[in-house]
Scaffold this motif. Structure first.
Motif, PDB file in Angstrom:
ATOM      1  N   ASP A 347      72.119  49.523  83.053  1.00  0.00           N
ATOM      2  CA  ASP A 347      70.612  49.835  82.949  1.00  0.00           C
ATOM      3  C   ASP A 347      70.450  50.573  82.464  1.00  0.00           C
ATOM      4  O   ASP A 347      68.770  50.247  81.553  1.00  0.00           O
ATOM      5  CB  ASP A 347      70.459  50.271  84.645  1.00  0.00           C
ATOM      6  CG  ASP A 347      70.854  49.749  85.735  1.00  0.00           C
ATOM      7  OD1 ASP A 347      71.018  48.119  85.547  1.00  0.00           O
ATOM      8  OD2 ASP A 347      70.572  49.532  86.596  1.00  0.00           O
ATOM      9  N   ASP A 351      68.997  48.383  78.867  1.00  0.00           N
ATOM     10  CA  ASP A 351      67.904  47.438  79.325  1.00  0.00           C
ATOM     11  C   ASP A 351      66.949  48.707  78.861  1.00  0.00           C
ATOM     12  O   ASP A 351      65.916  48.553  77.735  1.00  0.00           O
ATOM     13  CB  ASP A 351      67.719  47.627  80.789  1.00  0.00           C
ATOM     14  CG  ASP A 351      68.243  46.613  80.409  1.00  0.00           C
ATOM     15  OD1 ASP A 351      68.371  45.392  80.497  1.00  0.00           O
ATOM     16  OD2 ASP A 351      68.328  46.157  82.469  1.00  0.00           O
ATOM     17  N   TRP A 411      61.958  48.253  86.903  1.00  0.00           N
ATOM     18  CA  TRP A 411      62.797  48.141  85.653  1.00  0.00           C
ATOM     19  C   TRP A 411      62.730  46.835  84.880  1.00  0.00           C
ATOM     20  O   TRP A 411      63.029  46.065  83.888  1.00  0.00           O
ATOM     21  CB  TRP A 411      65.198  48.341  86.320  1.00  0.00           C
ATOM     22  CG  TRP A 411      65.203  49.325  85.570  1.00  0.00           C
ATOM     23  CD1 TRP A 411      66.454  47.909  84.656  1.00  0.00           C
ATOM     24  CD2 TRP A 411      65.669  50.486  85.486  1.00  0.00           C
ATOM     25  NE1 TRP A 411      66.853  50.106  83.481  1.00  0.00           N
ATOM     26  CE2 TRP A 411      66.205  50.458  84.431  1.00  0.00           C
ATOM     27  CE3 TRP A 411      64.429  51.209  85.960  1.00  0.00           C
ATOM     28  CZ2 TRP A 411      66.893  51.812  84.027  1.00  0.00           C
ATOM     29  CZ3 TRP A 411      65.249  52.087  85.381  1.00  0.00           C
ATOM     30  CH2 TRP A 411      65.486  52.577  84.804  1.00  0.00           C
ATOM     31  N   THR A 415      62.147  44.507  81.289  1.00  0.00           N
ATOM     32  CA  THR A 415      62.695  43.132  80.687  1.00  0.00           C
ATOM     33  C   THR A 415      61.225  42.431  79.758  1.00  0.00           C
ATOM     34  O   THR A 415      61.700  41.545  79.310  1.00  0.00           O
ATOM     35  CB  THR A 415      62.609  41.684  82.488  1.00  0.00           C
ATOM     36  OG1 THR A 415      63.408  42.838  82.701  1.00  0.00           O
ATOM     37  CG2 THR A 415      63.688  40.875  82.000  1.00  0.00           C
TER      38      THR A 415
END
Ligand code: ME8
Length: 648
Positions: A347, A351, A411, A415
């Motif tokens: 994460d 990301d 989150w 993306t």
């Protein structure tokens, strides 16, 4: 809006572990977010310092009780300061103003007839100076602590008329379905209250380390029951019974607790408040336990993980993020270094971190770090809209304390950013001379990162402040209003080149970790001599161990049970399997068990059966039972296990 947020006040019988840090982190995240969005916020934490347990712990260390309490209380406060927990007040139940407030409350309860004097009768261990309920006694009625025989003793005590509040409490739960969060815990509390409430003994004469009764009662032998004393902290902190300046913050918005003390907060506390004529808090949020090898982590068991160690090796904000993201609020979670590393890498490094590194890298190459949002709408209105829709959908998750879902949704903004870079490949556009388009994609991602950082601020305050600084803005109520409420874009800025914020972690960092943090390596096994015995198990119908494990068997706790009308065989059960809400199971056991006898007991459940309908009612599992000529009995664990523990 005024927003009052509290944690439990922790006992000073040992130092804080990650369970305490968890509650405090959640409260801090909520408080910081609340301040950010412009609420007038008050965040309370502190320590619970009275009672026999503390008195005894101090004795064991040969210290005056007050000195002992001072020392341990300071360890909590220091830890929260080291972790930069943004509490507004740290209350101690040994504070004079608190004691006065509790006495004022007691006087009021006596005056309105809710407190009366009687005798408390129970099994008393003279050596330990403690009453124990029947259920805790060892064989022969012996003391569970020292093993000596207990005697039935009658002690003079004041009682609070809890029974009087049975009905008002039920009415309150009915009318306020989100009083207890997660909502799945509400049933548990309601069935407990429905089972009947006894009046509560609220004074003790067997020890003296506590708040004394108000002088007006002239009862020097009695001290306040610690839970009455402790629960009152939430209002004495605001000045109840003294300088009531801050009482405007009452009622609290969120009172966070672990599920171990939900009953005290969802039953006793509201009853006390009703008696005092004060409004009830809006939400009591009960989270699950952090466990180690499936067992609750606790000071008394000595199986604790030190939050300082975790923070030292992984960073306090990564640790905060992990705790809030990893486990659904309300459920238990086993702490492991592996899970922490995986979360950090996937994460935070992959990301979030990557996205930041990419825009720093691209802006450096294409525009000498200059970022301008002017063309973002033109080329990326779809991505921008999607992100705004996502950001708009976040607040209810926070209100319901579903922090893991909040973060999961947040989150998705990253993306969108990563996809936009892949789809629009700014490097190709640069080669083709479409510089405006390429720079618009970089600016889009910078804006997405900025907006997501604002919404992540409560959980990772310093990390997000660093990201914001790199993106040329500061996180505060103004930028929240601009970027989130008004959906504005960042003004032109020059991005700061900062080193990667989340380096990947390959190996556990806590080499000297406490036992709980190290996954056990498989032990070398001595080669065994070949067993000559032939199996006599009939070969037909045998299954492999893998086939057996396709069946998910779990321990469940029955939280509600009722008879199915027009059926002599069926009972409708609500069974807690440690999931977000209990499962409904229709079981053909009515001839052998009454509904009432099942509530609170544990059963073994086949948890991965396809849901089916029985008499039109959904059944989401099956109970294990054994039947012979004498009838049917349920298969149950020999000792209580956590709801949802797997069997096998
Ligand atoms: O109960 N997992 O104090 P306490 C998650 N003084 N959270 C945990 C935990 C675990 N394994 N262990 C503890 C008391 N906690 C009373 C409270 S309030 C008026 C009085 C957290 O020191 C969780 O919040 O035993 C739990 O409710 C609290 O610490 C209990 O702390």
């Amino acid at each position: 809006m005024k927003n009052y947020i509290t944690t439990p006040i922790y006992y000073v019988n040992g130092e804080a572990h990650i369970g305490h840090a968890y509650t405090t982190f959640i409260a801090d995240a909520l408080a910081r977010h609340s301040r950010l969005i412009g609420n007038e916020t008050y965040f309370l934490t502190g320590t619970d310092e009275h009672g026999q347990k503390i008195e005894e712990s101090a004795k064991k260390q040969n210290k005056p009780t007050q000195q002992f309490a001072d020392e341990i209380s300071a360890t909590f406060r220091n830890l929260w300061d080291e972790f930069d927990v943004s509490y507004d007040q740290f209350i101690r139940t040994t504070d004079e103003s608190h004691k006065k407030g509790v006495q004022a409350a007691f006087e009021k309860m006596v005056a309105n007839g809710d407190v009366y004097k009687d005798f408390y009768e129970g099994n008393y261990c003279v050596s330990c100076e403690t009453f124990f309920p029947e259920s805790q006694l060892m064989d022969g009625g012996c003391c569970p602590d020292c093993g000596r025989p207990t005697t039935i003793v009658k002690e003079e005590s004041y009682f609070f008329r809890l029974s009087k509040y049975e009905k008002p409490l039920m009415e309150y739960y009915e009318a306020h379905p989100d009083f207890i969060l997660p909502k799945s815990r509400r049933n548990e509390v309601m069935s407990f209250v429905r089972g009947g409430l006894n009046d509560l003994s609220v004074t003790r004469t067997s020890f003296s380390w506590g708040v004394h009764l108000p002088a007006s009662l002239n009862e020097p032998k009695h001290v306040m029951y610690v839970w009455l004393d402790a629960l009152m902290n939430y209002v004495t902190a605001l000045g109840y019974g003294g300088n009531e300046e801050k009482m405007g913050f009452w009622p609290a918005n969120v009172q966070l607790v672990g599920k171990d003390i939900l009953r005290f907060h969802a039953i006793y506390w509201p009853a006390f408040l009703m008696s005092l004529g004060l409004p009830l808090p809006k939400h009591i949020g009960a989270h699950g336990w952090w466990t180690r090898d499936g067992e609750k982590m606790s000071k008394s068991k000595g199986n604790v993980v030190d939050p300082r160690e975790v923070a030292k090796h992984y960073g306090v904000e990564n640790f905060r993020y992990f705790m809030m993201r990893e486990v659904p609020f309300g459920q238990d979670g086993d702490f492991s270094q592996r899970a922490l590393i995986d979360r950090l890498n996937s994460d935070l490094s992959n990301d979030l971190g990557n996205l930041l590194n990419r825009i720093i890298g691209m802006s450096e190459k294409y525009s000498d770090f200059a970022i301008n949002s002017a063309d973002v709408e033109k080329y990326h209105s779809r991505e921008l809209n999607d992100a705004h829709t996502l950001l708009d959908s976040l607040p209810p998750y926070l209100e319901e304390l579903q922090l893991h879902r909040y973060l999961e949704e947040l989150w998705k903004v990253f993306t969108i950013g990563n996809k936009a870079i892949e789809e629009h490949a700014p490097w190709t556009k640069i080669k083709e001379g479409r510089t405006d388009e390429a720079l618009a994609t970089v600016a889009l991602v910078a804006n997405l990162l900025a907006k997501a950082s604002v919404m992540l601020h409560g959980i990772m305050p310093h990390t997000t402040a660093t990201i914001a600084d790199a993106l040329g803005f500061a996180i505060n109520t103004q930028s929240y209003n601009d970027l989130i409420v008004d959906k504005k874009l960042l003004a032109p800025f020059t991005i700061k080149k900062i080193p990667p914020l989340f380096p990947r972690v390959e190996e556990p960092l806590m080499a000297e970790a406490p036992k709980a943090m190290i996954e056990e390596a498989p032990k070398a096994v001595e080669p065994k001599k070949e067993d000559k015995k032939e199996s006599t198990v009939p070969a037909e119908g045998l299954i492999t161990i893998d086939q057996f494990f396709q069946t998910s068997l779990k321990i469940g706790t029955v939280v509600e049970a009722e008879e199915v009308p027009k059926s002599s065989k069926l009972l409708k059960l609500q069974v807690d399997l440690g999931e977000e809400s209990p499962r409904q199971i229709i079981a053909g056991i009515r001839e052998y068990y009454s509904a009432e006898s099942l509530v609170g007991t544990q059963v073994c459940v086949v948890a991965n059966l396809k849901p089916a309908k029985l008499m039109g009612m959904l059944s989401e599992g099956m109970l294990l039972a054994a039947k012979d000529s004498e009838g049917l009995c349920l298969v149950r664990p020999e000792k209580p296990r956590l709801s949802g523990s797997s069997i096998g």
